[in-house]
Design a protein around this motif. Structure first.
Motif, PDB file in Angstrom:
ATOM      1  N   GLU A   1       0.789  -1.205   0.066  1.00 26.29           N
ATOM      2  CA  GLU A   1       0.037   0.064   0.090  1.00 26.29           C
ATOM      3  C   GLU A   1       0.865   1.219  -0.105  1.00 26.29           C
ATOM      4  OE1 GLU A   1      -4.027  -1.427   2.470  1.00 26.29           O
ATOM      5  OE2 GLU A   1      -2.280  -0.278   3.395  1.00 26.29           O
ATOM      6  N   ALA A   2       0.485   2.270  -0.762  1.00 23.99           N
ATOM      7  CA  ALA A   2       1.094   3.543  -0.607  1.00 23.99           C
ATOM      8  C   ALA A   2       0.329   4.407   0.258  1.00 23.99           C
ATOM      9  CB  ALA A   2       1.018   4.097  -2.183  1.00 23.99           C
ATOM     10  N   TYR A   3       1.221   5.493   1.053  1.00 25.84           N
ATOM     11  CA  TYR A   3       0.929   6.408   1.811  1.00 25.84           C
ATOM     12  C   TYR A   3       1.603   7.756   1.155  1.00 25.84           C
ATOM     13  CZ  TYR A   3      -1.574   2.857   4.341  1.00 25.84           C
ATOM     14  OH  TYR A   3      -2.567   2.085   4.626  1.00 25.84           O
ATOM     15  N   ALA A   4       0.901   8.797   1.288  1.00 24.22           N
ATOM     16  CA  ALA A   4       1.485  10.031   0.286  1.00 24.22           C
ATOM     17  C   ALA A   4       1.396  11.070   1.229  1.00 24.22           C
ATOM     18  CB  ALA A   4       0.572  10.156  -0.870  1.00 24.22           C
ATOM     19  N   GLY A   5       1.945  11.441   2.385  1.00 23.72           N
ATOM     20  CA  GLY A   5       2.297  12.450   3.336  1.00 23.72           C
ATOM     21  C   GLY A   5       1.045  13.333   3.489  1.00 23.72           C
ATOM     22  N   ALA A   6       1.399  14.560   3.069  1.00 24.92           N
ATOM     23  CA  ALA A   6       0.427  15.674   3.497  1.00 24.92           C
ATOM     24  C   ALA A   6      -0.833  15.735   2.678  1.00 24.92           C
ATOM     25  CB  ALA A   6       1.159  16.901   3.152  1.00 24.92           C
ATOM     26  N   ILE A   7      -0.974  14.914   1.632  1.00 24.20           N
ATOM     27  CA  ILE A   7      -2.383  14.677   0.946  1.00 24.20           C
ATOM     28  C   ILE A   7      -2.927  13.591   1.431  1.00 24.20           C
ATOM     29  CG2 ILE A   7      -1.327  16.118  -1.079  1.00 24.20           C
ATOM     30  CD1 ILE A   7      -1.299  13.357  -2.558  1.00 24.20           C
ATOM     31  N   ASP A   8      -2.587  12.792   2.205  1.00 24.87           N
ATOM     32  CA  ASP A   8      -3.257  11.673   2.672  1.00 24.87           C
ATOM     33  C   ASP A   8      -3.571  11.238   3.877  1.00 24.87           C
ATOM     34  OD1 ASP A   8      -3.796   8.848   2.774  1.00 24.87           O
ATOM     35  OD2 ASP A   8      -1.815   8.221   1.998  1.00 24.87           O
ATOM     36  N   PRO A   9      -4.898  11.701   4.422  1.00 19.09           N
ATOM     37  CA  PRO A   9      -4.983  11.663   5.660  1.00 19.09           C
ATOM     38  C   PRO A   9      -5.046  10.364   6.470  1.00 19.09           C
ATOM     39  CG  PRO A   9      -7.227  11.514   4.397  1.00 19.09           C
ATOM     40  CD  PRO A   9      -5.852  11.880   3.557  1.00 19.09           C
ATOM     41  N   ALA A  10      -4.709   9.078   5.764  1.00 17.72           N
ATOM     42  CA  ALA A  10      -4.359   7.914   6.315  1.00 17.72           C
ATOM     43  C   ALA A  10      -2.780   7.938   6.562  1.00 17.72           C
ATOM     44  CB  ALA A  10      -4.891   6.799   5.465  1.00 17.72           C
ATOM     45  N   ALA A  11      -2.116   8.648   6.228  1.00 16.89           N
ATOM     46  CA  ALA A  11      -0.418   8.706   6.466  1.00 16.89           C
ATOM     47  C   ALA A  11      -0.161   9.033   7.666  1.00 16.89           C
ATOM     48  CB  ALA A  11       0.377   9.723   5.243  1.00 16.89           C
ATOM     49  N   HIS A  12       0.646   8.533   8.555  1.00 14.48           N
ATOM     50  CA  HIS A  12       1.318   8.829   9.645  1.00 14.48           C
ATOM     51  C   HIS A  12       1.922  10.218   9.746  1.00 14.48           C
ATOM     52  CE1 HIS A  12       1.724   4.517  11.349  1.00 14.48           C
ATOM     53  NE2 HIS A  12       0.556   4.765  11.243  1.00 14.48           N
TER      54      HIS A  12
ATOM     55  N   ASN B   1       7.338   9.683  13.546  1.00 10.11           N
ATOM     56  CA  ASN B   1       7.399   9.487  12.182  1.00 10.11           C
ATOM     57  C   ASN B   1       8.554  10.001  11.389  1.00 10.11           C
ATOM     58  OD1 ASN B   1       6.960  12.114  11.911  1.00 10.11           O
ATOM     59  ND2 ASN B   1       4.750  12.026  11.754  1.00 10.11           N
ATOM     60  N   ALA B   2       9.606  10.660  12.264  1.00 10.45           N
ATOM     61  CA  ALA B   2      10.818  11.372  11.597  1.00 10.45           C
ATOM     62  C   ALA B   2      11.517  10.494  10.418  1.00 10.45           C
ATOM     63  CB  ALA B   2      11.697  11.650  12.698  1.00 10.45           C
ATOM     64  N   VAL B   3      11.531   9.237  10.378  1.00 14.70           N
ATOM     65  CA  VAL B   3      12.303   8.509   9.513  1.00 14.70           C
ATOM     66  C   VAL B   3      11.538   8.652   8.240  1.00 14.70           C
ATOM     67  CG1 VAL B   3      12.883   6.171   8.724  1.00 14.70           C
ATOM     68  CG2 VAL B   3      13.061   6.736  11.073  1.00 14.70           C
ATOM     69  N   MET B   4      10.148   8.752   8.193  1.00 17.77           N
ATOM     70  CA  MET B   4       9.510   9.166   6.953  1.00 17.77           C
ATOM     71  C   MET B   4       9.985  10.331   6.295  1.00 17.77           C
ATOM     72  SD  MET B   4       7.291   6.480   6.023  1.00 17.77           S
ATOM     73  CE  MET B   4       5.611   7.126   5.422  1.00 17.77           C
ATOM     74  N   PHE B   5      10.394  11.281   6.958  1.00 21.23           N
ATOM     75  CA  PHE B   5      10.794  12.397   6.318  1.00 21.23           C
ATOM     76  C   PHE B   5      12.154  12.541   6.070  1.00 21.23           C
ATOM     77  CE2 PHE B   5       6.908  13.629   8.659  1.00 21.23           C
ATOM     78  CZ  PHE B   5       6.361  14.552   7.899  1.00 21.23           C
TER      79      PHE B   5
ATOM     80  N   GLY C   1       7.431  12.876   3.614  1.00 25.95           N
ATOM     81  CA  GLY C   1       6.724  11.786   4.355  1.00 25.95           C
ATOM     82  C   GLY C   1       5.920  10.880   3.853  1.00 25.95           C
ATOM     83  N   CYS C   2       6.528  10.172   2.632  1.00 28.71           N
ATOM     84  CA  CYS C   2       5.657   9.219   2.033  1.00 28.71           C
ATOM     85  C   CYS C   2       6.502   7.882   2.156  1.00 28.71           C
ATOM     86  CB  CYS C   2       5.926   9.660   0.546  1.00 28.71           C
ATOM     87  SG  CYS C   2       5.077  11.296   0.119  1.00 28.71           S
ATOM     88  N   GLY C   3       5.554   7.044   1.906  1.00 27.95           N
ATOM     89  CA  GLY C   3       6.385   5.462   1.905  1.00 27.95           C
ATOM     90  C   GLY C   3       5.079   4.265   1.506  1.00 27.95           C
ATOM     91  N   MET C   4       5.571   3.091   1.626  1.00 24.68           N
ATOM     92  CA  MET C   4       4.689   2.146   1.176  1.00 24.68           C
ATOM     93  C   MET C   4       4.740   1.099   2.473  1.00 24.68           C
ATOM     94  SD  MET C   4       6.668   3.730  -1.307  1.00 24.68           S
ATOM     95  CE  MET C   4       8.450   2.369  -0.945  1.00 24.68           C
ATOM     96  N   LEU C   5       3.725   0.481   2.894  1.00 20.20           N
ATOM     97  CA  LEU C   5       3.470  -0.590   3.631  1.00 20.20           C
ATOM     98  C   LEU C   5       3.538  -1.770   2.904  1.00 20.20           C
ATOM     99  CD1 LEU C   5       2.643  -1.709   6.603  1.00 20.20           C
ATOM    100  CD2 LEU C   5       0.341  -1.418   5.559  1.00 20.20           C
ATOM    101  N   ILE C   6       4.530  -2.652   3.433  1.00 17.44           N
ATOM    102  CA  ILE C   6       4.838  -3.993   2.927  1.00 17.44           C
ATOM    103  C   ILE C   6       3.586  -4.736   3.432  1.00 17.44           C
ATOM    104  CG2 ILE C   6       6.040  -5.976   2.379  1.00 17.44           C
ATOM    105  CD1 ILE C   6       8.387  -4.129   2.466  1.00 17.44           C
ATOM    106  N   ARG C   7       2.434  -5.240   2.908  1.00 13.89           N
ATOM    107  CA  ARG C   7       1.451  -5.969   3.358  1.00 13.89           C
ATOM    108  C   ARG C   7       1.480  -7.508   3.646  1.00 13.89           C
ATOM    109  NH1 ARG C   7      -3.011  -3.495   5.369  1.00 13.89           N
ATOM    110  NH2 ARG C   7      -4.070  -5.960   5.315  1.00 13.89           N
ATOM    111  N   ALA C   8       2.271  -8.169   2.608  1.00 19.16           N
ATOM    112  CA  ALA C   8       2.299  -9.535   2.504  1.00 19.16           C
ATOM    113  C   ALA C   8       3.277 -10.137   1.754  1.00 19.16           C
ATOM    114  CB  ALA C   8       0.973 -10.220   2.184  1.00 19.16           C
ATOM    115  N   LEU C   9       4.087 -11.233   2.147  1.00 18.36           N
ATOM    116  CA  LEU C   9       4.992 -11.976   1.684  1.00 18.36           C
ATOM    117  C   LEU C   9       4.687 -13.239   1.224  1.00 18.36           C
ATOM    118  CD1 LEU C   9       7.983 -11.174   3.836  1.00 18.36           C
ATOM    119  CD2 LEU C   9       7.306  -9.915   1.745  1.00 18.36           C
ATOM    120  N   GLN C  10       5.119 -13.747   0.293  1.00 15.54           N
ATOM    121  CA  GLN C  10       4.989 -15.378  -0.121  1.00 15.54           C
ATOM    122  C   GLN C  10       6.571 -15.766   0.626  1.00 15.54           C
ATOM    123  OE1 GLN C  10       5.283 -16.413  -4.220  1.00 15.54           O
ATOM    124  NE2 GLN C  10       5.763 -18.642  -3.799  1.00 15.54           N
ATOM    125  N   PRO C  11       6.466 -16.642   1.606  1.00 16.04           N
ATOM    126  CA  PRO C  11       7.583 -17.045   2.236  1.00 16.04           C
ATOM    127  C   PRO C  11       8.505 -18.102   1.241  1.00 16.04           C
ATOM    128  CG  PRO C  11       5.913 -17.476   3.692  1.00 16.04           C
ATOM    129  CD  PRO C  11       5.206 -17.212   2.329  1.00 16.04           C
TER     130      PRO C  11
END
Length: 209
Positions: free
Chosen positions: A51-62, A71-75, A103-113
């Motif tokens: 999933e993508a999260y897009a900083g100041a334009i995205d109310p779901a982003a941290h 959240n400093a690492v995201m910046f 302040g943008c990034g991507m959540l890794i939601r699932a892997l194939q082991p």
């Protein structure tokens, strides 16, 4: 720069360079599909949902309301790992994307082991099957041994613990983003991508692209 003397050198290809991450999150996220998240202890899995999260334009982003200690690492620079604690119970793994300060990034939601399954099973003894080892962001972090001590690791260069490797498998073609899940705001952004047909994808619509 010399190759890293750790488990992921066994995978064909090289760790993703910083330039890969130095783009908008919505561009990077679908390109992460089919890449390999690898740990130096041998655990590894193919990324099948993001999933993508897009900083100041995205109310779901941290980072929506600005920079904090949490959240400093995201910046910071793109290509770093942002690990956050959710619901007071679970860790989740994200990758920071550029430009720095957005302040943008991507959540890794699932892997194939793929490798180190015995270690994953030991980390997740209650998993009903190997399919459930990394199916969901909290399960993934637990199975891979990702915790808050890994927050800020440089996936693109300096870290000797985790990286993301391109082994030559291309992301799926003609993907259409779907709605993100597990959030209460920003639900209308179609910024979730998954490998079509993968049984390792989490949540609703797991067989969609």
């Amino acid at each position: 720069m010399a190759k890293r003397k750790s488990a992921w050198v066994a995978w064909p290809g090289e760790p993703l360079p910083r330039a890969f991450y130095d783009r908008p999150a919505t561009a990077v996220a679908p390109q992460l599909l089919n890449k390999i998240l690898a740990a130096a202890d041998g655990r590894a899995g193919r990324i099948v949902e993001v999933e993508a999260y897009a900083g100041a334009i995205d109310p779901a982003a941290h980072t929506y309301r600005g920079k904090t200690q949490r959240n400093a690492v995201m910046f910071g620079p793109p290509g770093h790992m942002y690990v956050h604690f959710t619901y007071g119970l679970h860790w989740c793994c994200n990758c920071v994307s550029g430009p720095e300060g957005a302040g943008c990034g991507m959540l890794i939601r699932a892997l194939q082991p793929l490798h180190g399954l015995e270690q994953m099973r030991a980390a997740r003894p209650r998993a009903a099957s190997d399919r459930d080892l990394c199916r969901g962001p909290a399960r993934l972090a637990q199975a891979m041994g990702i915790t808050g001590v890994h927050n800020g690791l440089d996936l693109a260069g300096a870290s000797d613990r985790f990286t993301i490797v391109d082994d030559g498998m291309a992301p799926p073609e003609n993907l259409v983003g779907s709605l993100r899940i597990g959030i209460s705001v920003g639900k209308d952004f179609p910024w979730r991508w998954s490998v079509p047909g993968s049984p390792y994808v989490s949540g609703p619509g797991r067989r969609r692209g």
